[in-house]
Scaffold this active site. Structure first.
Site, mmCIF file in Angstrom:
data_model
loop_
_atom_site.group_PDB
_atom_site.id
_atom_site.type_symbol
_atom_site.label_atom_id
_atom_site.label_comp_id
_atom_site.label_asym_id
_atom_site.label_seq_id
_atom_site.Cartn_x
_atom_site.Cartn_y
_atom_site.Cartn_z
ATOM 1 N N GLY A 19 148.752 -43.150 92.641
ATOM 2 C CA GLY A 19 147.768 -42.936 91.579
ATOM 3 C C GLY A 19 148.251 -42.035 90.453
ATOM 4 O O GLY A 19 147.585 -41.920 89.419
ATOM 5 N N ARG A 77 129.765 -31.294 77.929
ATOM 6 C CA ARG A 77 128.381 -30.881 78.217
ATOM 7 C C ARG A 77 128.326 -29.581 79.012
ATOM 8 O O ARG A 77 127.356 -28.865 78.963
ATOM 9 C CB ARG A 77 127.641 -32.006 78.959
ATOM 10 C CG ARG A 77 127.163 -33.078 78.007
ATOM 11 C CD ARG A 77 126.646 -34.292 78.723
ATOM 12 N NE ARG A 77 127.721 -35.065 79.319
ATOM 13 C CZ ARG A 77 127.545 -36.195 80.000
ATOM 14 N NH1 ARG A 77 126.338 -36.665 80.170
ATOM 15 N NH2 ARG A 77 128.578 -36.849 80.491
ATOM 16 N N GLN A 78 129.399 -29.285 79.753
ATOM 17 C CA GLN A 78 129.434 -28.006 80.490
ATOM 18 C C GLN A 78 130.069 -26.982 79.547
ATOM 19 O O GLN A 78 131.241 -26.618 79.671
ATOM 20 C CB GLN A 78 130.242 -28.193 81.789
ATOM 21 C CG GLN A 78 130.285 -26.962 82.680
ATOM 22 C CD GLN A 78 128.995 -26.700 83.448
ATOM 23 O OE1 GLN A 78 128.177 -27.584 83.643
ATOM 24 N NE2 GLN A 78 128.796 -25.467 83.872
ATOM 25 N N HIS A 111 129.423 -32.388 71.632
ATOM 26 C CA HIS A 111 128.132 -32.121 72.277
ATOM 27 C C HIS A 111 127.365 -30.953 71.652
ATOM 28 O O HIS A 111 126.175 -31.055 71.385
ATOM 29 C CB HIS A 111 128.328 -31.905 73.773
ATOM 30 C CG HIS A 111 127.062 -31.544 74.463
ATOM 31 N ND1 HIS A 111 125.990 -32.396 74.523
ATOM 32 C CD2 HIS A 111 126.665 -30.391 75.063
ATOM 33 C CE1 HIS A 111 124.995 -31.799 75.161
ATOM 34 N NE2 HIS A 111 125.380 -30.587 75.487
ATOM 35 N N LYS A 170 113.002 -30.746 75.901
ATOM 36 C CA LYS A 170 113.551 -31.331 77.143
ATOM 37 C C LYS A 170 114.079 -30.210 78.031
ATOM 38 O O LYS A 170 114.736 -29.298 77.543
ATOM 39 C CB LYS A 170 114.694 -32.292 76.785
ATOM 40 C CG LYS A 170 115.390 -32.897 77.997
ATOM 41 C CD LYS A 170 116.429 -33.928 77.600
ATOM 42 C CE LYS A 170 117.825 -33.428 77.767
ATOM 43 N NZ LYS A 170 118.845 -34.455 77.585
ATOM 44 N N ARG A 172 116.184 -29.502 81.742
ATOM 45 C CA ARG A 172 116.909 -30.115 82.854
ATOM 46 C C ARG A 172 117.006 -29.102 83.994
ATOM 47 O O ARG A 172 117.379 -27.953 83.774
ATOM 48 C CB ARG A 172 118.321 -30.527 82.403
ATOM 49 C CG ARG A 172 119.036 -31.383 83.453
ATOM 50 C CD ARG A 172 120.428 -31.777 82.987
ATOM 51 N NE ARG A 172 120.440 -32.741 81.902
ATOM 52 C CZ ARG A 172 120.397 -34.061 82.057
ATOM 53 N NH1 ARG A 172 120.283 -34.575 83.257
ATOM 54 N NH2 ARG A 172 120.437 -34.848 81.008
ATOM 55 N N SER A 201 123.839 -41.448 79.274
ATOM 56 C CA SER A 201 124.511 -41.625 80.558
ATOM 57 C C SER A 201 123.598 -42.458 81.468
ATOM 58 O O SER A 201 123.762 -43.664 81.586
ATOM 59 C CB SER A 201 124.838 -40.254 81.154
ATOM 60 O OG SER A 201 125.380 -40.410 82.426
ATOM 61 N N GLY A 203 120.439 -42.905 80.790
ATOM 62 C CA GLY A 203 119.413 -43.486 79.915
ATOM 63 C C GLY A 203 118.069 -42.778 80.065
ATOM 64 O O GLY A 203 117.115 -43.065 79.337
HETATM 65 C C1 R5P Z 1 122.561 -33.721 77.089
HETATM 66 O O1 R5P Z 1 122.406 -32.550 76.740
HETATM 67 C C2 R5P Z 1 123.072 -34.805 76.187
HETATM 68 O O2 R5P Z 1 122.978 -34.448 74.848
HETATM 69 C C3 R5P Z 1 122.345 -36.107 76.453
HETATM 70 O O3 R5P Z 1 120.983 -35.956 76.068
HETATM 71 C C4 R5P Z 1 122.410 -36.461 77.915
HETATM 72 O O4 R5P Z 1 123.740 -36.452 78.357
HETATM 73 C C5 R5P Z 1 121.795 -37.832 78.168
HETATM 74 O O5 R5P Z 1 121.897 -38.107 79.524
HETATM 75 P P1 R5P Z 1 121.009 -39.206 80.228
HETATM 76 O O6 R5P Z 1 121.213 -40.496 79.500
HETATM 77 O O7 R5P Z 1 121.538 -39.238 81.634
HETATM 78 O O8 R5P Z 1 119.595 -38.725 80.183
#
Ligand code: R5P
Length: 279
Positions: A19, A77-78, A111, A170, A172, A201, A203
């Protein structure tokens, strides 16, 4: 890079049976300035390694690599230590670029803006949403950010196309990954709304925002999202939410057959414009 009128370095590539990746550059690059372009999806881990292998090989051949183009920046994103013990992944992945004397990173829809403070390489961030809406030829009356932290994106688009904008709250859960979107007052009745974001990702984010908008009386709901990573079932989730169209880009190569309601915009011209400014 052919859209930028640059010639392409010849190289061979293979993977070993275990790999690991191997590459060898064949062109004469000594003393030349080389633009390295690599989108980091799919598969992000092997693409990151491949990028570093190419940079090391170029350095050994006495070529300079002042500009690296990364249309999709994986691991971005991290960008914080959300929980104790976590890495700041974006720093771990991109800070080593300075070992190869990279002076400028050209990225598309990074991001978060705070990433520029985490990496010592200078970053040019292309925001493509207004261009994507124009290419799609759709009429948008209102722009929505699904997340307050990403409001700069919606604001940029809204000001360019001269319409109103707002955001949703939003949240998380950092352990389970579950998202919650709180309702807010939005004046979207009979409007065509664009949900503007960097990544799709699962959706889930766009689907939740889409449902809220239809409940508030929106006419059509478009998702204008630069990087469509489209993990399993995401298209089904978006379709069930009644999304009118997903307008995305070729910042990554899509490996699945996309339905007709997904439009992929070519960003080569925008990227080349930025590269020309620097080179
Ligand atoms: C998160 O902070 C990003 O900006 C997107 O909103 C997120 O990655 C979308 O992910 P998903 O489609 O899994 O909700």
């Amino acid at each position: 890079m052919k859209h930028c009128n640059l010639s392409i370095v010849d190289w061979v590539y293979k993977t070993f049976p275990d790999g690991e990746q191997y590459l060898r550059l064949l062109s004469d690059v000594e003393g030349k300035k080389i633009v390295v372009a690599q989108s980091l999806y799919p598969n992000q881990d092997s693409k990151v390694v491949e990028l570093y292998l190419a940079l090391e090989a170029l350095q050994a051949l006495n070529a300079s690599t002042p500009v690296v183009v990364i249309p999709y920046m994986a691991y971005a994103r991290q960008d914080k230590r959300f929980l104790k013990g976590e890495p700041i992944s974006v720093k771990a992945v991109y800070e080593p670029l300075k070992l190869f004397n990279v002076k400028k990173l050209v990225v598309v829809d990074m991001h978060s803006q705070s990433i520029s403070n985490l990496i010592s390489v200078d970053i040019a961030n292309i925001l493509p949403h207004a261009y994507m809406i124009k290419s799609a030829g759709v009429k948008i009356d209102f722009v929505l950010s699904p997340d307050k932290g990403a409001l700069h994106r919606a604001e940029n688009v809204a000001k360019t196309i001269n319409v109103g904008f707002n955001y949703l709250d939003k949240f998380r859960d950092r352990v389970t990954g579950e998202i919650r979107v709180d309702l807010r007052e939005l004046d979207v009745k009979n409007s065509n709304v664009a949900i503007v974001d960097d990544i799709i990702s699962t959706g889930g984010t766009v689907a939740k925002a889409c449902q809220i908008l239809y409940n508030l009386g929106a006419n059509k709901v478009y998702a204008v999202v630069t990087h469509a990573l489209l993990s399993e079932k995401s298209l089904e989730t978006l379709s069930k939410a009644g999304l009118t169209m997903l307008i995305t880009s070729n910042s990554i190569t899509h490996t699945i057959q996309l339905p007709q309601w997904v439009l992929v915009t070519d960003l080569s011209e925008l990227i080349c414009e930025e590269v020309r400014k620097i080179m």
